[in-house]
Design an enzyme around this catalytic site. Structure first.
Site, PDB file in Angstrom:
ATOM      1  N   CYS A  75      22.875  -7.546 -53.147  1.00 51.62           N
ATOM      2  CA  CYS A  75      24.209  -8.226 -52.975  1.00 51.62           C
ATOM      3  C   CYS A  75      24.143  -9.717 -52.834  1.00 51.62           C
ATOM      4  O   CYS A  75      23.407 -10.235 -52.239  1.00 51.62           O
ATOM      5  CB  CYS A  75      24.884  -7.742 -51.632  1.00 51.62           C
ATOM      6  N   CYS A 115      25.919 -11.913 -45.385  1.00 51.88           N
ATOM      7  CA  CYS A 115      26.357 -11.330 -44.348  1.00 51.88           C
ATOM      8  C   CYS A 115      24.878 -11.162 -43.251  1.00 51.88           C
ATOM      9  O   CYS A 115      24.021 -10.499 -43.891  1.00 51.88           O
ATOM     10  CB  CYS A 115      26.579  -9.981 -44.421  1.00 51.88           C
ATOM     11  N   CYS A 122      22.661  -7.925 -42.811  1.00 52.17           N
ATOM     12  CA  CYS A 122      22.828  -7.009 -43.675  1.00 52.17           C
ATOM     13  C   CYS A 122      21.399  -6.776 -44.592  1.00 52.17           C
ATOM     14  O   CYS A 122      21.107  -7.877 -45.103  1.00 52.17           O
ATOM     15  CB  CYS A 122      23.955  -6.975 -44.752  1.00 52.17           C
ATOM     16  N   CYS A 175      32.121   8.769 -47.719  1.00 50.26           N
ATOM     17  CA  CYS A 175      32.438   7.531 -47.754  1.00 50.26           C
ATOM     18  C   CYS A 175      31.421   7.010 -48.635  1.00 50.26           C
ATOM     19  O   CYS A 175      30.403   7.100 -48.663  1.00 50.26           O
ATOM     20  CB  CYS A 175      32.513   6.824 -46.369  1.00 50.26           C
ATOM     21  N   CYS A 202      36.548   8.247 -49.093  1.00 50.62           N
ATOM     22  CA  CYS A 202      36.759   6.932 -48.764  1.00 50.62           C
ATOM     23  C   CYS A 202      35.863   6.029 -49.632  1.00 50.62           C
ATOM     24  O   CYS A 202      34.824   6.448 -50.022  1.00 50.62           O
ATOM     25  CB  CYS A 202      36.449   6.826 -47.301  1.00 50.62           C
ATOM     26  N   CYS A 216      40.569   1.720 -43.132  1.00 49.86           N
ATOM     27  CA  CYS A 216      39.509   1.977 -42.028  1.00 49.86           C
ATOM     28  C   CYS A 216      38.856   0.534 -41.872  1.00 49.86           C
ATOM     29  O   CYS A 216      38.423   0.016 -42.691  1.00 49.86           O
ATOM     30  CB  CYS A 216      38.498   3.007 -42.756  1.00 49.86           C
ATOM     31  N   ARG A 240      35.343   5.578 -34.478  1.00 52.96           N
ATOM     32  CA  ARG A 240      34.041   6.116 -35.245  1.00 52.96           C
ATOM     33  C   ARG A 240      32.949   5.435 -34.599  1.00 52.96           C
ATOM     34  O   ARG A 240      32.657   4.229 -34.794  1.00 52.96           O
ATOM     35  CB  ARG A 240      34.020   6.207 -36.695  1.00 52.96           C
TER      36      ARG A 240
HETATM   37  S1  SF4 Z   1      27.591  -6.349 -45.932  1.00 57.78           S
HETATM   38 FE1  SF4 Z   1      25.677  -6.171 -47.059  1.00 57.78          FE
HETATM   39  S2  SF4 Z   1      26.335  -5.268 -49.066  1.00 57.78           S
HETATM   40 FE2  SF4 Z   1      28.331  -5.695 -47.693  1.00 57.78          FE
HETATM   41  S3  SF4 Z   1      28.825  -7.517 -48.537  1.00 57.78           S
HETATM   42 FE3  SF4 Z   1      27.744  -8.121 -46.802  1.00 57.78          FE
HETATM   43  S4  SF4 Z   1      25.646  -8.583 -47.627  1.00 57.78           S
HETATM   44 FE4  SF4 Z   1      26.832  -7.414 -49.294  1.00 57.78          FE
END
Ligand code: SF4
Length: 363
Positions: free
Chosen positions: A53, A57, A60, A97, A129, A189, A261
Site C-alpha cells: 500500500c 498509516c 499498518c 468484509c 462489506c 461502518c 465491534r
Molecule cells: S491502513 Fe494500511 S492498507 Fe489501509 S490505507 Fe493505511 S497503509 Fe494502506
C-alpha cells in the site's frame, strides 16, 4: 427517544471517565434497551489484496514503505473469494468484509472484479462489506447496485491526533468517503484504533466525529493496536483491558443503536475481558484466525466462548433487509474513469519517517 447527535468532546470524556461500575451499568442498560444482549454479530474479514500500500498509516504492516514480514498478494479471484465466503458461512459468520490495501478505488478491471465478488457473496445470502480506501459517489453507487450491505472506512482516531498517524491522506477525505457511501443504501461502518499513543481526549474526539454524524454509523469497530515489528508503532505498550472496556461502553452510550465491534487485539484479551466488553455493549466480532495480517482467535475458540457465555451469532439481515444485486449486464452505472483529487497533506511524522529509514537500511 430521538438519538442525540450534538455530542461534545467534554460530554463524551465525562462519560469515559465515570467510575467504572457506573459506566458499565449505564452502558449495559442502554445496550439492553436497543439490542438483544445475548446476540453477537460475527463477521469474517478477508484480505483480498494484501500489502504494497502506498499510504503511510503508522500502525499498518501493509504500508509498502515499512519493513514488515507480511507476504503481499495481488487481488484474489472471484472464485477464491466465493470459496472463502462459503467457509465463513459454514462456520457461523453472517458477514464477509473484503479488505484491499488500496489508497482509493480506481475504476477498471480490478474494481469490476470486486463488484463481481460482491454479487457472488450477496447470492450466498450473506451480508457483504468492503473496505477499499477512498471512494467516489459513482463508485459507491456501483457497489450498492452490486448488492453491497456495508462499506468500512475508519476515521482511525480524533482529527487532532490523526496528524500524528498519517500524512498521506487527510481526515476530511475520510469523512467525504463516508458521505459518498451515505448517498446510497449501503450502511456505514467506521471506527478506529486505541493504543496508538493518543490521549483519552483523543478517544473522545474520535467518538464525537462518529456520534455527530447523522445518521450515526450502523457499525463501529473498536480496535486495540496490535504493534507489528517494522511499523512506526512497533514499540507501543499494549492497551489495558480497562481502556478497551471503557471505550466500548462509551461508544455504546453515545451510539445506542450502532453495532459496536470488538475488532483487532482480541488475542491479547482474556475471555473475562471480552465478556466485560460484551456486557458493556460490544455486539459484533471478527472471526477467523487472521485480521487482514494480524492474529485473531480461532473461530472454534470463539464458538466455545459463545457457548460458555450463552451468546448466539446474529443471523444475516436482522438490522436491514438484503440488498438487491443487479447483474453487471443490467447495470445503470458506467465506469467514469474519474481521477478525484484526494488530498495528500504531506506533513512530517517523525516516527513514520524513522520506520521508513530503518526499512531502507534493512533492504
Ligand atoms: S491502513 Fe494500511 S492498507 Fe489501509 S490505507 Fe493505511 S497503509 Fe494502506
Amino acid at each position: 427517544m430521538a438519538l442525540k447527535h450534538d455530542w461534545t468532546k467534554e460530554e463524551i470524556l465525562d462519560i469515559y471517565n465515570k467510575p467504572f461500575m457506573d459506566l458499565l451499568y449505564e452502558a449495559a442498560s442502554i445496550h439492553r434497551e436497543h439490542h438483544d444482549p445475548n446476540t453477537v454479530q460475527v463477521s469474517t474479514l478477508l484480505s483480498i489484496k494484501t500489502g504494497g500500500c502506498p499510504e503511510d498509516c503508522g500502525y499498518c504492516p501493509q504500508a509498502a514503505r515499512y519493513h514488515t514480514d507480511i507476504e503481499g498478494n495481488d487481488l484474489m479471484s472471484v472464485n477464491q473469494v466465493k470459496a472463502q465466503a462459503l467457509r465463513a458461512k459454514a462456520s457461523g459468520s453472517s458477514r464477509v468484509c473484503m479488505g484491499a490495501a488500496w489508497r482509493n478505488v480506481k475504476d477498471g478491471e480490478e474494481f469490476d472484479n470486486v463488484l463481481e465478488m460482491v454479487r457472488s457473496i450477496n447470492k450466498l445470502d450473506m451480508e457483504v462489506c468492503c473496505t477499499l480506501g477512498m471512494l467516489t459517489e459513482n463508485q459507491a453507487a456501483r457497489l450498492a447496485e452490486a448488492g453491497l450491505y456495508a462499506y468500512n472506512h475508519n476515521l482511525d482516531t480524533s482529527e487532532d491526533y490523526y496528524k500524528e498517524v498519517i500524512s498521506t491522506r487527510g481526515f476530511d477525505d475520510r469523512v467525504a468517503t463516508i458521505d459518498n457511501v451515505r448517498k446510497t443504501n449501503v450502511t456505514v461502518c467506521s471506527g478506529g484504533i486505541i493504543g496508538m499513543g493518543e490521549s483519552p481526549a483523543d478517544r473522545a474526539g474520535m467518538l464525537v466525529a462518529l456520534a455527530t454524524l447523522n445518521p450515526q454509523p450502523e457499525s463501529v469497530p473498536i480496535n486495540a493496536l496490535v504493534p507489528v515489528e517494522g511499523t512506526p508503532m512497533e514499540e507501543q505498550e499494549p492497551v489495558p483491558i480497562w481502556d478497551m472496556i471503557r471505550m466500548v461502553a462509551t461508544t455504546r452510550i453515545v451510539m445506542p443503536e450502532t453495532q459496536v465491534r470488538l475488532s483487532a487485539g482480541r488475542t491479547q484479551m482474556s475471555r473475562e475481558g471480552q465478556a466485560m466488553c460484551f456486557f458493556a455493549g460490544a455486539n459484533s466480532i471478527f472471526a477467523g484466525d487472521k485480521l487482514l495480517t494480524t492474529p485473531n482467535p480461532d473461530v472454534n475458540e470463539d464458538m466455545e466462548m459463545f457457548k460458555m457465555l450463552g451468546l448466539n451469532p446474529q443471523k444475516p439481515f436482522v438490522k436491514k433487509s438484503q440488498p438487491e444485486s443487479v447483474a453487471a449486464e443490467n447495470s445503470q452505472f458506467q465506469s467514469q474513469n474519474e481521477k478525484p483529487k484526494w488530498s495528500r497533506p504531506g506533513h512530517k511524522i517523525e516516527r513514520n519517517l524513522e520506520a521508513q529509514q530503518k526499512a531502507k537500511t534493512k533492504v
